[in-house]
Motif scaffolding. Structure first.
Motif, PDB file in Angstrom:
ATOM      1  N   SER A 111       0.435  -1.940   6.139  1.00  0.00           N
ATOM      2  CA  SER A 111      -0.375  -2.022   7.734  1.00  0.00           C
ATOM      3  C   SER A 111      -0.524  -1.133   7.883  1.00  0.00           C
ATOM      4  O   SER A 111      -1.460  -0.753   8.685  1.00  0.00           O
ATOM      5  CB  SER A 111       0.332  -2.628   8.929  1.00  0.00           C
ATOM      6  OG  SER A 111       0.097  -2.120   9.701  1.00  0.00           O
ATOM      7  N   ALA A 112       0.040   0.672   7.667  1.00  0.00           N
ATOM      8  CA  ALA A 112      -0.189   2.063   8.049  1.00  0.00           C
ATOM      9  C   ALA A 112      -2.116   2.145   7.156  1.00  0.00           C
ATOM     10  O   ALA A 112      -3.125   2.920   7.338  1.00  0.00           O
ATOM     11  CB  ALA A 112       0.274   2.891   7.980  1.00  0.00           C
ATOM     12  N   TYR A 113      -1.873   2.018   5.653  1.00  0.00           N
ATOM     13  CA  TYR A 113      -3.013   1.593   4.992  1.00  0.00           C
ATOM     14  C   TYR A 113      -4.038   1.273   4.840  1.00  0.00           C
ATOM     15  O   TYR A 113      -5.553   2.128   5.123  1.00  0.00           O
ATOM     16  CB  TYR A 113      -2.223   1.204   3.307  1.00  0.00           C
ATOM     17  CG  TYR A 113      -3.664   1.774   1.911  1.00  0.00           C
ATOM     18  CD1 TYR A 113      -3.543   3.111   1.747  1.00  0.00           C
ATOM     19  CD2 TYR A 113      -3.873   0.739   2.020  1.00  0.00           C
ATOM     20  CE1 TYR A 113      -4.534   2.768   1.048  1.00  0.00           C
ATOM     21  CE2 TYR A 113      -5.442   0.490   0.882  1.00  0.00           C
ATOM     22  CZ  TYR A 113      -5.379   2.594   0.397  1.00  0.00           C
ATOM     23  OH  TYR A 113      -6.594   2.112  -0.767  1.00  0.00           O
ATOM     24  N   ARG A 114      -4.533  -0.125   5.661  1.00  0.00           N
ATOM     25  CA  ARG A 114      -4.860  -0.973   6.065  1.00  0.00           C
ATOM     26  C   ARG A 114      -5.875  -0.069   7.115  1.00  0.00           C
ATOM     27  O   ARG A 114      -6.453  -0.050   7.615  1.00  0.00           O
ATOM     28  CB  ARG A 114      -4.829  -1.953   6.297  1.00  0.00           C
ATOM     29  CG  ARG A 114      -4.345  -2.672   5.093  1.00  0.00           C
ATOM     30  CD  ARG A 114      -3.650  -5.245   5.629  1.00  0.00           C
ATOM     31  NE  ARG A 114      -3.207  -4.581   6.194  1.00  0.00           N
ATOM     32  CZ  ARG A 114      -1.823  -4.859   5.278  1.00  0.00           C
ATOM     33  NH1 ARG A 114      -1.334  -4.985   4.152  1.00  0.00           N
ATOM     34  NH2 ARG A 114      -0.707  -5.494   5.869  1.00  0.00           N
ATOM     35  N   LEU A 115      -4.802   0.173   8.476  1.00  0.00           N
ATOM     36  CA  LEU A 115      -5.229   0.752   9.502  1.00  0.00           C
ATOM     37  C   LEU A 115      -6.074   2.016   8.727  1.00  0.00           C
ATOM     38  O   LEU A 115      -7.501   2.242   9.323  1.00  0.00           O
ATOM     39  CB  LEU A 115      -4.743   1.536  10.090  1.00  0.00           C
ATOM     40  CG  LEU A 115      -4.803   1.966  11.656  1.00  0.00           C
ATOM     41  CD1 LEU A 115      -5.570   1.436  12.951  1.00  0.00           C
ATOM     42  CD2 LEU A 115      -3.973   2.548  12.032  1.00  0.00           C
ATOM     43  N   LEU A 116      -5.829   3.084   7.493  1.00  0.00           N
ATOM     44  CA  LEU A 116      -6.147   4.278   7.852  1.00  0.00           C
ATOM     45  C   LEU A 116      -7.526   3.860   6.917  1.00  0.00           C
ATOM     46  O   LEU A 116      -9.104   5.007   7.050  1.00  0.00           O
ATOM     47  CB  LEU A 116      -5.368   5.067   6.872  1.00  0.00           C
ATOM     48  CG  LEU A 116      -4.184   5.482   8.205  1.00  0.00           C
ATOM     49  CD1 LEU A 116      -3.044   6.422   7.469  1.00  0.00           C
ATOM     50  CD2 LEU A 116      -4.921   6.078   9.369  1.00  0.00           C
TER      51      LEU A 116
END
Length: 572
Positions: A111-116
């Motif tokens: 989820s962190a990767y998708r956001l950034l």
């Protein structure tokens, strides 16, 4: 509790899931597991987002898997608009409001990767799924302006282009300065007045309300910005006044539905502007029975402002009672804090005076007469007579003293003035209590009611288990010990007494209580078989309200009048 010691299988599964994610995706690198100083399970890792390598840390909380892990930047930078604070936790798809124990740390990393990635690709903040409550938005705001639909309606009354005198009330509480618009217009002829305002303890600040043309900018960050904003609208003199006059002044700018509230303070040459965050407050929500509307005109006497009386008075003020007579000659001591509605600010004050302040904190418009007369004590006859007259003028008399002498005086007032009376007593040792109501010509008069209650006690044939000071209607001398009962015990009895009083005021022609006396059990003691055991007592006929005429009274009255007014019968 160390979750990974209790659930080592889940901890190993978490490590395996992150390892699998790294093997399948080149954007996840340099995963390193460790145990932090506070024994939290932690994974350091880096995300390759475009040409940038971003170091992050995944931390599992003590209550995992029941609560969500956090992902934070390891080098203390702001990475996204979806982040708590300048360098805080990322707000991801999996959050406390939608968390499930099946979600893993690997999913948090994804989820962190998708956001950034999305934000770097578009150059804009990712689409928000935030459902932030108003209270969350002002969590860090130390200066708050209380705004309601009534306030907005008042501001709409100001003509465009006008500068109108106003008053703001401000108070400091719990680390926050809260400001409230008290009025619009001069004090002697206000155009609008706030009906739900603070009572004691508020500081008044002179203010100006300015209504700007719709579409005008009202955002500013400094006093210079505010002065520059006012000048194009013909308010240069007000701007100069804010700059060149020492003291504290408030400015409220309105534009359409937008509001800016600013406080300007300090000496000339060092003037400072503070902006207030708006906090929406409810004023029109209906939370009371419509029948309670009649309570505003009611007058209630609370005799005894101790543990029971203080709670009853506050509960009635919250229910809408608009007029009180408070009677208590005692001074509040620190030992009273364990079960009184008052707090440390009242220590050393007369209970009735301190309770008056408390009621007006709850309802600024309620009228309170507080008397420090010791009923039945060594007082002047005049002072006692005035206090008894105030009590007699009330719609309901509440005796919260559990003192037989005071009870007799209140009972006499109720009988002579034909006013309803209710009273209560808390039994010692946490056993329970009793609440009683006496309505003129409907229930026995108070003295008759008490005698029948005592007879009922005797008929039960059960000895009171505690020492004498805990018994119902016991006489406690100067050497008697304090009643053993905690705040919860007292609150239960006080709440039922308040319900009796409200019923008398809101439903004068009827009642929801079929009996006029109820024993309330809180423990398996005395006549009570279990906690919450309630015993109604039938008090019988509604006698004792009228004074029986004695033989010869009429002749005695004639003779008395003749003696007091000699010659009156011969006047032509």
């Amino acid at each position: 509790m160390i979750w990974w010691v209790e659930l080592p299988g889940r901890a190993q599964a978490e490590r395996a899931a992150v390892s699998d994610l790294a093997e399948q995706n080149p954007w996840l690198t340099n995963v390193a597991w460790r145990v932090a100083a506070n024994l939290q399970f932690v994974a350091d890792f880096e995300l390759q987002v475009g040409e940038q390598s971003i170091p992050l840390t995944l931390t599992y909380p003590d209550f995992f898997p029941d609560t969500t892990p956090s992902v934070v930047p390891r080098d203390g930078v702001r990475l996204s608009g979806h982040q708590y604070g300048a360098a805080g936790e990322l707000c991801l798809e999996h959050r406390p409001d939608n968390w499930s124990p099946e979600i893993t740390g690997a999913m948090m990393i994804e989820s962190a990767y998708r956001l950034l990635s999305v934000e770097q690709e578009t150059g804009q903040a990712a689409e928000s799924d935030h459902r932030t409550l108003p209270a969350q938005r002002v969590r860090t705001a130390a200066f708050r302006f209380l705004c309601s639909e009534l306030v907005r309606a008042g501001l709409q009354m100001v003509e465009e282009g006008d500068v109108v005198e106003a008053e703001i009330q401000e108070h400091y509480f719990s680390g926050v300065w809260a400001a409230q618009l008290a009025r619009i217009g001069p004090a002697d002829a206000p155009a609008w007045v706030e009906p739900k305002r603070r009572g004691y303890g508020a500081t008044s600040v002179a203010s100006k309300v300015i209504r700007l043309p719709e579409g005008s900018p009202i955002e500013c960050q400094s006093l210079d910005d505010l002065v520059a904003l006012l000048e194009p609208h013909g308010h240069r003199s007000l701007g100069q006044e804010l700059l060149l006059v020492s003291g504290t002044n408030a400015v409220i700018l309105c534009e359409g539905g937008n509001i800016l509230v600013a406080m300007v303070y300090g000496d000339v040459g060092n003037r400072t502007l503070i902006k207030y965050n708006q906090v929406i407050t409810e004023v029109d929500s209906v939370r009371l029975d419509p029948a309670y509307a009649r309570l505003n005109a009611a007058r209630v006497a609370v005799v005894g402002c101790g543990s029971v009386g203080s709670k009853v008075a506050v509960q009635l003020a919250r229910s809408g009672v608009g007029h009180f007579v408070l009677v208590d000659g005692d001074v509040f001591a620190s030992g009273n804090l364990v079960r009184n509605e008052l707090d440390w600010r009242a220590v050393g004050m007369h209970k009735s005076r301190a309770l008056e302040s408390r009621l007006q904190e709850i309802s600024a418009d309620c009228e309170v007469i507080s008397r420090t007369t010791v009923l039945g004590g060594q007082e002047s006859g005049g002072a006692t007579a005035v206090t008894m007259k105030h009590i007699a003028d009330c719609d309901v008399i509440i005796d919260a003293t559990a003192d037989s002498t005071v009870f007799n005086l209140c009972a006499s007032i109720a009988r002579r003035a034909k006013k309803p009376m209710c009273w209560a007593q808390v039994f010692g040792g946490g056993a329970g209590g009793i609440v009683v109501r006496s309505r003129p010509e409907l229930d026995p008069a108070p003295l008759a009611a008490r005698q029948r209650i005592e007879a009922w006690y005797a008929d039960q044939g059960v000895e009171w288990p505690e020492e004498r000071t805990s018994q119902p209607y016991s006489e406690v001398g100067d050497s008697g010990g304090p009643l053993i009962a905690d705040d919860a015990d007292v609150s239960v009895v006080a709440a039922h007494l308040s319900r009796f009083a409200i019923d008398l005021l809101a439903r004068p022609g009827s009642t929801i209580f079929p009996y006029s006396a109820y024993l309330i059990g809180m423990a398996e003691r005395w006549v009570f078989t279990a906690p919450f055991d309630v015993r109604p007592i039938d008090l019988g006929a509604s006698d004792g309200w009228s004074t029986e005429t004695q033989e010869g009274d009429l002749e005695a009255l004639k003779q008395l009048l003749a003696d007091l007014f000699p010659g009156a019968g011969n006047a032509g």
